[in-house]
Scaffold this motif. Structure first.
Motif, mmCIF file in Angstrom:
data_model
loop_
_atom_site.group_PDB
_atom_site.id
_atom_site.type_symbol
_atom_site.label_atom_id
_atom_site.label_comp_id
_atom_site.label_asym_id
_atom_site.label_seq_id
_atom_site.Cartn_x
_atom_site.Cartn_y
_atom_site.Cartn_z
ATOM 1 N N CYS A 178 7.785 11.078 -9.719
ATOM 2 C CA CYS A 178 7.655 11.676 -8.381
ATOM 3 C C CYS A 178 7.269 13.150 -8.473
ATOM 4 C CB CYS A 178 8.969 11.530 -7.612
ATOM 5 S SG CYS A 178 9.286 9.885 -6.966
ATOM 6 N N TRP A 179 7.817 13.834 -9.472
ATOM 7 C CA TRP A 179 7.493 15.251 -9.622
ATOM 8 C C TRP A 179 6.201 15.462 -10.409
ATOM 9 C CZ3 TRP A 179 8.551 19.557 -7.320
ATOM 10 C CH2 TRP A 179 8.204 20.764 -7.926
ATOM 11 N N ALA A 180 6.070 14.787 -11.531
ATOM 12 C CA ALA A 180 4.915 15.018 -12.400
ATOM 13 C C ALA A 180 3.618 14.553 -11.757
ATOM 14 C CB ALA A 180 5.122 14.306 -13.740
ATOM 15 N N GLU A 181 3.672 13.522 -10.930
ATOM 16 C CA GLU A 181 2.461 12.947 -10.352
ATOM 17 C C GLU A 181 2.426 13.120 -8.837
ATOM 18 O OE1 GLU A 181 2.228 8.906 -11.691
ATOM 19 O OE2 GLU A 181 2.576 9.457 -13.787
ATOM 20 N N ARG A 182 3.120 14.129 -8.348
ATOM 21 C CA ARG A 182 3.198 14.326 -6.897
ATOM 22 C C ARG A 182 1.825 14.599 -6.296
ATOM 23 N NH1 ARG A 182 4.753 18.736 -9.638
ATOM 24 N NH2 ARG A 182 4.133 20.824 -8.920
ATOM 25 N N SER A 183 1.685 14.279 -5.019
ATOM 26 C CA SER A 183 0.425 14.445 -4.288
ATOM 27 C C SER A 183 0.249 15.902 -3.897
ATOM 28 C CB SER A 183 0.430 13.567 -3.038
ATOM 29 O OG SER A 183 0.609 12.211 -3.373
ATOM 30 N N LEU A 184 -0.890 16.458 -4.263
ATOM 31 C CA LEU A 184 -1.158 17.862 -3.961
ATOM 32 C C LEU A 184 -2.535 18.009 -3.321
ATOM 33 C CD1 LEU A 184 0.216 19.540 -7.232
ATOM 34 C CD2 LEU A 184 1.329 19.435 -4.994
ATOM 35 N N PHE A 185 -2.831 19.218 -2.864
ATOM 36 C CA PHE A 185 -4.124 19.570 -2.275
ATOM 37 C C PHE A 185 -4.443 18.640 -1.097
ATOM 38 C CE2 PHE A 185 -4.315 21.115 -6.684
ATOM 39 C CZ PHE A 185 -4.596 22.456 -6.437
ATOM 40 N N SER A 186 -5.584 17.970 -1.102
ATOM 41 C CA SER A 186 -6.005 17.180 0.066
ATOM 42 C C SER A 186 -5.193 15.905 0.244
ATOM 43 C CB SER A 186 -7.496 16.830 -0.048
ATOM 44 O OG SER A 186 -7.758 16.073 -1.214
ATOM 45 N N SER A 187 -4.342 15.559 -0.721
ATOM 46 C CA SER A 187 -3.501 14.365 -0.606
ATOM 47 C C SER A 187 -2.066 14.690 -0.230
ATOM 48 C CB SER A 187 -3.501 13.593 -1.934
ATOM 49 O OG SER A 187 -4.795 13.123 -2.243
ATOM 50 N N ALA A 188 -1.779 15.965 0.023
ATOM 51 C CA ALA A 188 -0.380 16.383 0.242
ATOM 52 C C ALA A 188 0.068 16.124 1.674
ATOM 53 C CB ALA A 188 -0.228 17.858 -0.118
ATOM 54 N N ASN A 189 0.019 14.847 2.065
ATOM 55 C CA ASN A 189 0.459 14.490 3.419
ATOM 56 C C ASN A 189 1.840 13.845 3.336
ATOM 57 O OD1 ASN A 189 -0.240 12.011 2.298
ATOM 58 N ND2 ASN A 189 -1.980 11.667 3.637
ATOM 59 N N ASN A 190 2.085 12.791 4.103
ATOM 60 C CA ASN A 190 3.399 12.148 4.067
ATOM 61 C C ASN A 190 3.736 11.607 2.680
ATOM 62 O OD1 ASN A 190 2.979 8.951 4.057
ATOM 63 N ND2 ASN A 190 1.399 9.849 5.356
ATOM 64 N N HIS A 191 2.722 11.353 1.852
ATOM 65 C CA HIS A 191 2.987 10.881 0.492
ATOM 66 C C HIS A 191 3.799 11.908 -0.286
ATOM 67 C CE1 HIS A 191 0.033 7.348 -0.220
ATOM 68 N NE2 HIS A 191 0.435 7.378 1.041
ATOM 69 N N LEU A 192 3.452 13.171 -0.148
ATOM 70 C CA LEU A 192 4.201 14.209 -0.852
ATOM 71 C C LEU A 192 5.646 14.255 -0.361
ATOM 72 C CD1 LEU A 192 4.347 16.580 -2.811
ATOM 73 C CD2 LEU A 192 3.524 18.059 -0.968
ATOM 74 N N ILE A 193 5.851 14.110 0.931
ATOM 75 C CA ILE A 193 7.221 14.105 1.471
ATOM 76 C C ILE A 193 8.000 12.916 0.904
ATOM 77 C CG2 ILE A 193 8.610 14.020 3.566
ATOM 78 C CD1 ILE A 193 7.009 16.581 3.285
ATOM 79 N N GLY A 194 7.362 11.753 0.798
ATOM 80 C CA GLY A 194 8.027 10.587 0.232
ATOM 81 C C GLY A 194 8.389 10.778 -1.226
ATOM 82 N N GLU A 195 7.489 11.379 -1.985
ATOM 83 C CA GLU A 195 7.747 11.625 -3.405
ATOM 84 C C GLU A 195 8.893 12.621 -3.591
ATOM 85 O OE1 GLU A 195 3.009 10.866 -3.996
ATOM 86 O OE2 GLU A 195 3.811 12.899 -4.158
ATOM 87 N N LEU A 196 8.852 13.701 -2.834
ATOM 88 C CA LEU A 196 9.894 14.719 -2.966
ATOM 89 C C LEU A 196 11.241 14.207 -2.466
ATOM 90 C CD1 LEU A 196 7.879 17.866 -1.813
ATOM 91 C CD2 LEU A 196 8.490 17.224 -4.155
ATOM 92 N N THR A 197 11.225 13.366 -1.440
ATOM 93 C CA THR A 197 12.481 12.790 -0.954
ATOM 94 C C THR A 197 13.070 11.847 -1.997
ATOM 95 O OG1 THR A 197 11.788 12.974 1.358
ATOM 96 C CG2 THR A 197 13.548 11.412 0.863
ATOM 97 N N GLY A 198 12.215 11.013 -2.612
ATOM 98 C CA GLY A 198 12.706 10.153 -3.680
ATOM 99 C C GLY A 198 13.326 10.964 -4.801
#
Length: 708
Positions: free
Chosen positions: A239-259
């Motif tokens: 979740c941390w190493a492969e987190r969504s950044l830049f143009s992909s940092a939408n709800n996916h990033l929130i889901g990864e960080l919450t996990g």
């Protein structure tokens, strides 16, 4: 050039130089990375330390050093206060024991007694057991959403609750057996289940909370506990190493960080837990403020994703509140989202429908198939009590668990009746009068450069009467299962706005990407008189560019609303105004318009006029162009009328639509257009009406009764 290559080209254009460098570096690291096994994952997490799993399991069972939400004493109270909801959870757990699942609008599926976590029984395919990086989910025959949903393991909290509610060992043993088989079949980084850190994050939430509910079950041995914590630790690491950044940092990033935050909170024995929680919270707080705008609207321009994102944030906030002082900034984000959503649903208004909706859940404690705004507000109010949320919320078992755990007292509901409002950052106007809600979308297409979940719906006008939808967004329909449905349902033509030359306002770059965004300019919003004036530049890309400007005039004391569309510019163009109806409504043509009925009673009449020759049309359930459909859930649809009027001529020209809420068409509607003025005249019954618009002045629209 193949569509696949075209997608990649569009995706590259949506990236900054920094993002390209970051992604190329990530790709290089993946290419040289060694395959991961559960043993190597355990070594990465714990180094040379040999954890004492017997002692760690004792701490886990006692709830030592971690927040606790699902426990047996609380389960007794929840079951006593919510008996019907508890029974529904037990019934859902029974279905899971029988191997029966249903996801989205697909038919039920039988998993069998031994679940193959890579098999899709509906598509009759098995996803390959190869490196997840080698699986291209966009080109595979099956629907990746279905297999992802299975592998999110969101049914495990049902089994855990059923164990707590009934004490029957079969529920706990089924949960352990399924987790064991999942770990055996899905080694780290192998298969579709590991395709993306987002899936790791959502699955970790389900497993973490389920284990908490199962912690006093006899079947939870030290060996099992070690396997499960290793699985969660490896998921959190990704979740941390492969987190969504830049143009992909939408709800996916929130889901990864919450996990990541959930694993760190519930399993502090993981060596990186403290750092994970610190880093996750810092980024969550920052990106929550980006994705929930100052007025409380969701930046993704999709109501369902706003609910999903805020419930993820609420889980983190609740866990922090049980052990520490949660950040005020995070609580403020949840509260302002609640106030925005309460504005939309009011006292009796139906579910708002904007942008994509995949039916996603942050944590499935209840068996409900969709999350409504009112249910969501109940959950948000349990975590961050707010008068606006309390006024409009409905109860769920999720809210009951959270409220009992946090001891959050119910606040006094807002006393003032629902009123009109304008969310300037999100770009949504809500106009209310007794028995009706009208909205106009004057916001951006979506979030970040790809605007993945936005629809091409700028200047859309919706209408709800007496708590029932009349004109609304027709929904999402599909992501992967029926690509042709997706194209139609996010198109401009399917929404209550204007299509020029048969083209979308914004340019599609792929199923979850827009390569060019229509930009809206707000000229005026007058809540008192019910006037909205805005335009967009989505058709400036045409060889002979035009601007679409729309006025909505909805006087609070009137029984009609008027929509005026000006197509300004040069050259010859076609224009079509669309009005998608709820499927419960029937419609038929009348002179210069349409008449709409519900259960045989007229509820709306639409009358059109234009400064160029105009005709009307209607379509319902077309298989040719996939227009005239309504979707309540992903991968499902039903026929519904799409009404409209179309015209062609040399710009500038004007189209006027009078929507009569008494169900009586107006007479003699005509419209004229001069350099700086638009004039429309008609009769309501025998009463003359006139609308004068000064084009040169923002919001200068006057609806009058001449000669009186």
């Amino acid at each position: 050039m193949s569509s696949h290559l075209i997608w990649y080209l569009h995706r590259l254009r949506a990236m900054s130089g920094h993002e390209m460098l970051w992604r190329s570096g990530r790709l290089r690291r993946r290419l040289v990375a060694r395959p991961v096994t559960w043993d190597s994952a355990r070594a990465t997490l714990f180094g040379r330390t040999r954890p004492d799993w017997d002692a760690l399991l004792r701490d886990f069972r006692e709830g030592a050093g971690r927040p606790v939400i699902l426990d047996r004493a609380r389960a007794a109270r929840v079951a006593a206060t919510c008996p019907e909801a508890a029974a529904a959870v037990i019934a859902a757990a029974e279905r899971m024991l029988a191997g029966q699942v249903r996801y989205f609008g697909y038919p039920p599926a039988e998993l069998g007694p031994l679940i193959d976590w890579n098999r899709d029984p509906l598509a009759e395919i098995r996803w390959p057991g190869v490196s997840s990086e080698r699986i291209d989910h966009r080109t595979t025959a099956g629907d990746p959403k279905w297999i992802w949903e299975l592998n999110r393991l969101q049914h495990l909290p049902w089994l855990a609750q059923a164990w707590l509610f009934t004490g029957e060992p079969r529920f706990a043993e089924a949960a352990f057996d399924q987790l064991d088989s999942w770990i055996e079949q899905q080694p780290p980084g192998t298969g579709i289940a590991w395709r993306g850190a987002f899936e790791c994050g959502i699955r970790s939430i389900s497993v973490g909370f389920a284990l908490q509910g199962l912690r006093d079950a006899p079947g939870l041995t030290a060996r099992r506990y070690g396997d499960y914590v290793t699985m969660l630790g490896e998921s959190a690491r990704r979740c941390w190493a492969e987190r969504s950044l830049f143009s992909s940092a939408n709800n996916h990033l929130i889901g990864e960080l919450t996990g990541l935050a959930v694993v760190a909170s519930l399993f502090p024995e993981l060596p990186c837990a403290t750092a994970w929680q610190r880093d996750a919270l810092a980024l969550l707080t920052e990106h929550a403020d980006r994705q929930l705008l100052p007025d409380g609207a969701g930046a993704e321009q999709a109501i369902a994703y706003q609910l999903f994102t805020v419930e993820l944030l609420a889980l983190v906030y609740a866990l922090l509140a049980l052990k520490y002082e949660p950040p005020e900034r995070l609580g403020a984000t949840i509260a302002r989202s609640s106030r925005f959503l309460a504005l939309l649903v009011g006292d009796a208004d139906p579910q708002p429908r904007y942008g994509d909706d995949d039916g996603g859940f942050a944590l499935r404690l209840g068996p409900e198939e969709i999350r409504t705004v009112r249910e969501h507000l109940g959950i948000a109010d349990a975590v961050v009590p707010d008068p606006a949320a309390a006024r409009t919320a409905t109860a769920t078992i999720t809210a009951a668990w959270l409220r009992d755990a946090l001891g959050s007292a119910a606040v006094a509901a807002a006393a003032a009746p629902a009123a009109s409002g304008y969310a300037a950052d999100g770009g949504l106007v809500v106009l209310r009068a007794p028995g009706r809600r009208i909205t106009m979308d004057i916001g951006p297409l979506g979030y970040l450069s790809i605007a993945a979940h936005g629809h091409a719906d700028a200047l859309s006008v919706t209408l709800a009467v007496d708590g029932a939808e009349v004109i609304a967004d027709p929904g999402t329909a599909s992501y992967y299962g029926h690509p042709e449905w997706r194209v139609a349902h996010r198109s401009t033509r399917a929404h209550p706005t204007v299509t020029i030359d048969g083209l979308d306002q914004s340019v599609v770059g792929g199923p979850f990407m827009w390569s060019a965004h229509a930009r809206v300019r707000v000229r005026a919003v007058d809540l008192v008189h019910g006037i909205v004036d805005a335009e967009h530049d989505g058709y400036h890309r045409l060889e002979t560019p035009v601007t679409h400007r729309r006025w909505l005039i909805a006087a609070p004391d009137g029984d009609s609303l008027v929509v005026v569309d000006l197509v300004s510019g040069k050259g010859s163009h076609s224009a079509r105004v669309s009005w998608p109806l709820h499927p419960a409504l029937t419609a038929g043509p009348v002179e210069n318009g349409h008449l709409v009925h519900r259960d045989g009673d007229p509820v709306l009449a639409l009358t059109y006029a234009a400064t160029v020759p105009l005709g009307t049309d209607q379509v319902r359930g077309s298989e040719n162009d996939n227009l005239g459909w309504w979707s309540e859930r992903l991968e499902s649809r039903e026929p519904a009328w799409l009404l409209g009027a179309q015209c062609s001529g040399t710009a500038p020209f004007v189209i006027v639509t009078v929507l009569s809420l008494n169900g009586k068409p107006v007479d003699g509607l005509r419209v004229s257009h001069a350099d700086k003025a638009i004039r429309a005249d008609w009769h309501d019954d025998t009463t003359p009406r006139a609308l004068d618009i000064d084009i040169s002045r923002d919001g200068a629209a006057v609806l009058s009764t001449p000669n009186q």
